[in-house]
Design a protein around this motif. Structure first.
Motif, PDB file in Angstrom:
ATOM      1  N   GLY B 160       0.791  -1.222   0.000  1.00  0.00           N
ATOM      2  CA  GLY B 160       0.000   0.000   0.000  1.00  0.00           C
ATOM      3  C   GLY B 160       0.821   1.267   0.000  1.00  0.00           C
ATOM      4  O   GLY B 160       0.326   2.352   0.319  1.00  0.00           O
ATOM      5  N   THR B 161       2.099   1.148  -0.354  1.00  0.00           N
ATOM      6  CA  THR B 161       2.975   2.322  -0.434  1.00  0.00           C
ATOM      7  C   THR B 161       2.436   3.280  -1.492  1.00  0.00           C
ATOM      8  O   THR B 161       1.851   2.846  -2.494  1.00  0.00           O
ATOM      9  N   GLN B 162       2.629   4.596  -1.265  1.00  0.00           N
ATOM     10  CA  GLN B 162       2.043   5.580  -2.170  1.00  0.00           C
ATOM     11  C   GLN B 162       3.112   6.505  -2.757  1.00  0.00           C
ATOM     12  O   GLN B 162       4.151   6.734  -2.142  1.00  0.00           O
ATOM     13  N   SER B 163       2.795   7.049  -3.909  1.00  0.00           N
ATOM     14  CA  SER B 163       3.727   7.951  -4.599  1.00  0.00           C
ATOM     15  C   SER B 163       4.106   9.136  -3.725  1.00  0.00           C
ATOM     16  O   SER B 163       5.248   9.610  -3.759  1.00  0.00           O
ATOM     17  N   GLU B 164       3.155   9.642  -2.937  1.00  0.00           N
ATOM     18  CA  GLU B 164       3.439  10.785  -2.065  1.00  0.00           C
ATOM     19  C   GLU B 164       4.526  10.443  -1.049  1.00  0.00           C
ATOM     20  O   GLU B 164       5.290  11.315  -0.636  1.00  0.00           O
ATOM     21  N   GLN B 165       4.573   9.183  -0.639  1.00  0.00           N
ATOM     22  CA  GLN B 165       5.598   8.762   0.325  1.00  0.00           C
ATOM     23  C   GLN B 165       6.972   8.733  -0.339  1.00  0.00           C
ATOM     24  O   GLN B 165       7.968   9.151   0.264  1.00  0.00           O
ATOM     25  N   LEU B 166       7.031   8.261  -1.587  1.00  0.00           N
ATOM     26  CA  LEU B 166       8.306   8.325  -2.319  1.00  0.00           C
ATOM     27  C   LEU B 166       8.730   9.786  -2.486  1.00  0.00           C
ATOM     28  O   LEU B 166       9.916  10.124  -2.357  1.00  0.00           O
ATOM     29  N   ALA B 167       7.757  10.637  -2.761  1.00  0.00           N
ATOM     30  CA  ALA B 167       8.068  12.056  -2.969  1.00  0.00           C
ATOM     31  C   ALA B 167       8.686  12.678  -1.722  1.00  0.00           C
ATOM     32  O   ALA B 167       9.542  13.563  -1.810  1.00  0.00           O
ATOM     33  N   GLU B 168       8.268  12.213  -0.542  1.00  0.00           N
ATOM     34  CA  GLU B 168       8.856  12.714   0.713  1.00  0.00           C
ATOM     35  C   GLU B 168      10.367  12.513   0.732  1.00  0.00           C
ATOM     36  O   GLU B 168      11.103  13.314   1.325  1.00  0.00           O
ATOM     37  N   ILE B 169      10.829  11.422   0.115  1.00  0.00           N
ATOM     38  CA  ILE B 169      12.273  11.122   0.087  1.00  0.00           C
ATOM     39  C   ILE B 169      12.994  12.147  -0.774  1.00  0.00           C
ATOM     40  O   ILE B 169      14.054  12.667  -0.394  1.00  0.00           O
ATOM     41  N   ALA B 170      12.412  12.467  -1.926  1.00  0.00           N
ATOM     42  CA  ALA B 170      13.012  13.481  -2.806  1.00  0.00           C
ATOM     43  C   ALA B 170      13.036  14.853  -2.123  1.00  0.00           C
ATOM     44  O   ALA B 170      14.001  15.614  -2.263  1.00  0.00           O
ATOM     45  N   VAL B 171      11.986  15.143  -1.381  1.00  0.00           N
ATOM     46  CA  VAL B 171      11.913  16.434  -0.679  1.00  0.00           C
ATOM     47  C   VAL B 171      12.962  16.496   0.435  1.00  0.00           C
ATOM     48  O   VAL B 171      13.629  17.520   0.618  1.00  0.00           O
ATOM     49  N   ALA B 172      13.140  15.384   1.164  1.00  0.00           N
ATOM     50  CA  ALA B 172      14.158  15.351   2.233  1.00  0.00           C
ATOM     51  C   ALA B 172      15.543  15.602   1.639  1.00  0.00           C
ATOM     52  O   ALA B 172      16.328  16.396   2.180  1.00  0.00           O
ATOM     53  N   ALA B 173      15.843  14.951   0.518  1.00  0.00           N
ATOM     54  CA  ALA B 173      17.153  15.137  -0.123  1.00  0.00           C
ATOM     55  C   ALA B 173      17.342  16.604  -0.518  1.00  0.00           C
ATOM     56  O   ALA B 173      18.412  17.191  -0.307  1.00  0.00           O
ATOM     57  N   ARG B 174      16.285  17.218  -1.062  1.00  0.00           N
ATOM     58  CA  ARG B 174      16.401  18.614  -1.505  1.00  0.00           C
ATOM     59  C   ARG B 174      16.623  19.548  -0.316  1.00  0.00           C
ATOM     60  O   ARG B 174      17.387  20.509  -0.398  1.00  0.00           O
ATOM     61  N   ARG B 175      15.951  19.249   0.797  1.00  0.00           N
ATOM     62  CA  ARG B 175      16.131  20.124   1.966  1.00  0.00           C
ATOM     63  C   ARG B 175      17.574  20.061   2.474  1.00  0.00           C
ATOM     64  O   ARG B 175      18.125  21.076   2.890  1.00  0.00           O
ATOM     65  N   TRP B 176      18.203  18.888   2.403  1.00  0.00           N
ATOM     66  CA  TRP B 176      19.628  18.802   2.749  1.00  0.00           C
ATOM     67  C   TRP B 176      20.469  19.562   1.732  1.00  0.00           C
ATOM     68  O   TRP B 176      21.424  20.259   2.082  1.00  0.00           O
ATOM     69  N   ALA B 177      20.126  19.409   0.448  1.00  0.00           N
ATOM     70  CA  ALA B 177      20.912  20.069  -0.615  1.00  0.00           C
ATOM     71  C   ALA B 177      20.905  21.582  -0.447  1.00  0.00           C
ATOM     72  O   ALA B 177      21.885  22.257  -0.767  1.00  0.00           O
ATOM     73  N   GLN B 178      19.796  22.092   0.070  1.00  0.00           N
ATOM     74  CA  GLN B 178      19.712  23.539   0.279  1.00  0.00           C
ATOM     75  C   GLN B 178      20.733  24.024   1.304  1.00  0.00           C
ATOM     76  O   GLN B 178      21.052  25.208   1.360  1.00  0.00           O
ATOM     77  N   LEU B 179      21.261  23.089   2.103  1.00  0.00           N
ATOM     78  CA  LEU B 179      22.282  23.432   3.099  1.00  0.00           C
ATOM     79  C   LEU B 179      23.695  23.144   2.599  1.00  0.00           C
ATOM     80  O   LEU B 179      24.665  23.344   3.332  1.00  0.00           O
TER      81      LEU B 179
END
Lengths: 133, 385
Positions: B160-179
């Motif tokens: 039952g994994t969802q695309s929005e959950q995968l997207a959270e991973i991409a968002v986490a990576a981007r938030r680190w990249a911003q630093l």
């Protein structure tokens, strides 16, 4: 021109698969000792390590294990979007394939079909349509 | 006192190559500069290197690299190619060479100019003719993304994994990249942005995929005696492991299970730790689904629970399990094989050199490389102790 990467490998172990495909017959290996089926072809049974393997004709029915709709252009013979899938044959072996027919989903039953190719043996593909071809 | 307590192995130097677009270098010249910087951290020169662990993804191996660097008589060479997992696997290999005196100073590394050369291709011609591929190649599955998409689709179906959950991973990576000032992509990213990006192979979208950039890096491993020469704090390797599963996707019983199960158990077991002891994770984020399966298979959560695990920014800055702290392959840099750079980021965090993205006094970090078509994995545990 045919992409050489799509050609059968032409070795004695896998050759009979493509020779049968030319006659629209799908062959898989079955062990004469432990009766396990396997795909792709090898000289040894992966279940019991016997060298006594025979070819059997697959029933031509299977269940979709996973699938993806491809929206990329990968090669001239594939018009996106198309569906590539893993299917579990009723004999218990898994194959990668293309699925044709409406809205295929994981768990759907599919039936063997064949796709003609220029200069290459017909390719076994699978369909969600159950009407006689 | 255990064997590894008597014979500890240290990362004594770590450096990235030039990153992003590198038009005025070859892979060899980029790598030479990074290797020299890493050796400089170790208080060493090329003359000290007697073990070479490199692969250029099939293009150039230890002989070409050794010659280029003037390392004329190494005692141990290794160009094992298990894709992006090779470099963490090389840590494992070097660990098993150094204590036995097979070599003393191991140079591990990689460089690539995939972006400049534009040689990354999704066409079917990318993989050469091989015996087993004749049964998969004719079916138009783009490599590698189609394979990862099929794994994600099955994971969605079973758990039952969802695309929005995968997207959270991409968002986490981007938030680190911003630093990270060296990161390629630093503009803000939301789950909605990922969900609206172009569908490539359902369910994976453009922003579920890693970057294509030039880059690479070098790390130096050595023993306790040689680590005394280091000009920066040595980072101890507590454990390492590697494994592989299959080449063709049809040959795995459960495609959602990765070789990280075996490599992770080996590495964490050797280190004598459990996932609860880990302060940060540097997973190889080739695709968002790669991170999700790594979290499950390394034991940070149960199989099937990766989707819920990554919700609410758990991997992002301020989250309970900081991961991809450089911005990862998704947002910092991805030169075809990120494996060596996840080691470098772990070393920087453990030394306290990570600038704006520095974690608060981390003691133990896990690096987890994966490779090919989620076919290979290698895990290492690094410590500041």
């Amino acid at each position: 021109m045919t992409d050489p990467a799509l050609e059968p490998y032409g070795d004695p172990i896998t050759g009979p698969f493509w020779e049968a495909a030319a006659r629209r017959v799908l062959l898989i290996q079955r062990c004469e000792d432990c009766e396990a089926c396997q795909f792709y072809p090898r000289p040894i049974c992966l279940a019991c390590e016997s060298r006594h393997l025979a070819w059997i004709e697959a029933s031509g029915t299977a269940t979709i294990y996973s699938l993806t709709t491809v929206h990329l252009r990968t090669a001239p013979e594939f018009e996106p979007p198309y569906v590539t899938a893993l299917i579990d044959l009723d004999e218990g072996v898994r194959m990668l394939t293309i699925i044709i027919g409406d809205n295929p989903k994981i768990g759907d039953r599919v039936r063997l079909a064949w796709r003609e190719r220029d200069g290459l043996p017909p390719l076994p593909i699978w369909t969600t349509e159950w009407r006689k071809q | 006192m255990s064997f590894w307590e008597r014979n500890p192995i240290y990362v004594v130097g770590a450096a990235e190559t030039l990153l992003g677009v590198v038009p005025d270098h070859t892979e060899l010249s980029m790598f030479a500069l990074a290797a020299q910087e890493a050796l400089s951290e170790a208080g060493m020169t090329f003359k000290d290197v007697d073990g070479i662990f490199v692969n250029y993804m099939g293009e150039e191996g230890s002989v070409q690299v050794g010659e280029y660097l003037g390392i004329s008589a190494p005692r141990y060479v290794d160009s094992a190619d298990i894709g992006g997992a090779s470099f963490v696997a090389f840590v494992h290999h070097a660990m098993n060479a150094i204590p036995y005196g097979r070599c003393e100073v191991a140079l591990i590394g990689y460089a690539s100019r995939q972006r400049s050369l534009r040689n990354r291709s999704y066409t079917l011609k990318e993989r050469g003719l091989d015996n087993a591929a004749q049964f998969e190649k004719p079916y138009g599955l783009p490599s590698p993304i189609g394979y990862y998409a099929m794994i994600a689709a099955r994971h969605f179906h079973e758990y039952g994994t969802q695309s929005e959950q995968l997207a959270e991973i991409a968002v986490a990576a981007r938030r680190w990249a911003q630093l990270n000032p060296k990161a390629w992509k630093r503009n803000p990213l939301t789950v909605e942005d990922v969900m609206e990006s172009r569908l490539i192979c359902k369910p994976l979208r453009r922003l579920d995929c890693c970057l294509i950039t030039d880059g690479g890096g070098a790390v130096i491993l050595s023993n306790k005696e040689r680590a005394r020469d280091a000009r920066k704090k040595p980072v101890r390797v507590l454990g390492a492991g590697e494994s592989q599963t299959r080449w063709n996707l049809s040959q795995a019983a459960d495609i959602t299970v990765t070789p990280g199960v075996v490599s992770g158990r080996a590495a964490l077991g050797m280190a004598g730790i459990s996932p609860t002891n880990v302060d940060f994770l540097q997973p190889y984020d080739s695709f968002t689904i790669t991170v999700l399966t790594a979290l499950e298979d390394l034991g940070f959560c149960k199989k099937g629970e990766g989707g819920a695990f990554v919700e609410n920014g758990r991997l992002a800055p301020g989250g309970a399990l900081p991961a991809m702290t450089s911005g990862g392959g998704l947002s910092y840099n991805h030169p075809g094989a990120l494996g060596v750079q996840i080691i470098i980021e772990a070393v920087r965090q453990l030394r306290g050199e990570a600038g704006a993205r520095q974690l608060e006094d981390p003691k133990i970090g896990v690096v987890h490389g994966v490779g090919v078509l989620l076919s290979t994995a290698a895990t290492a545990v690094l410590a500041n102790d």
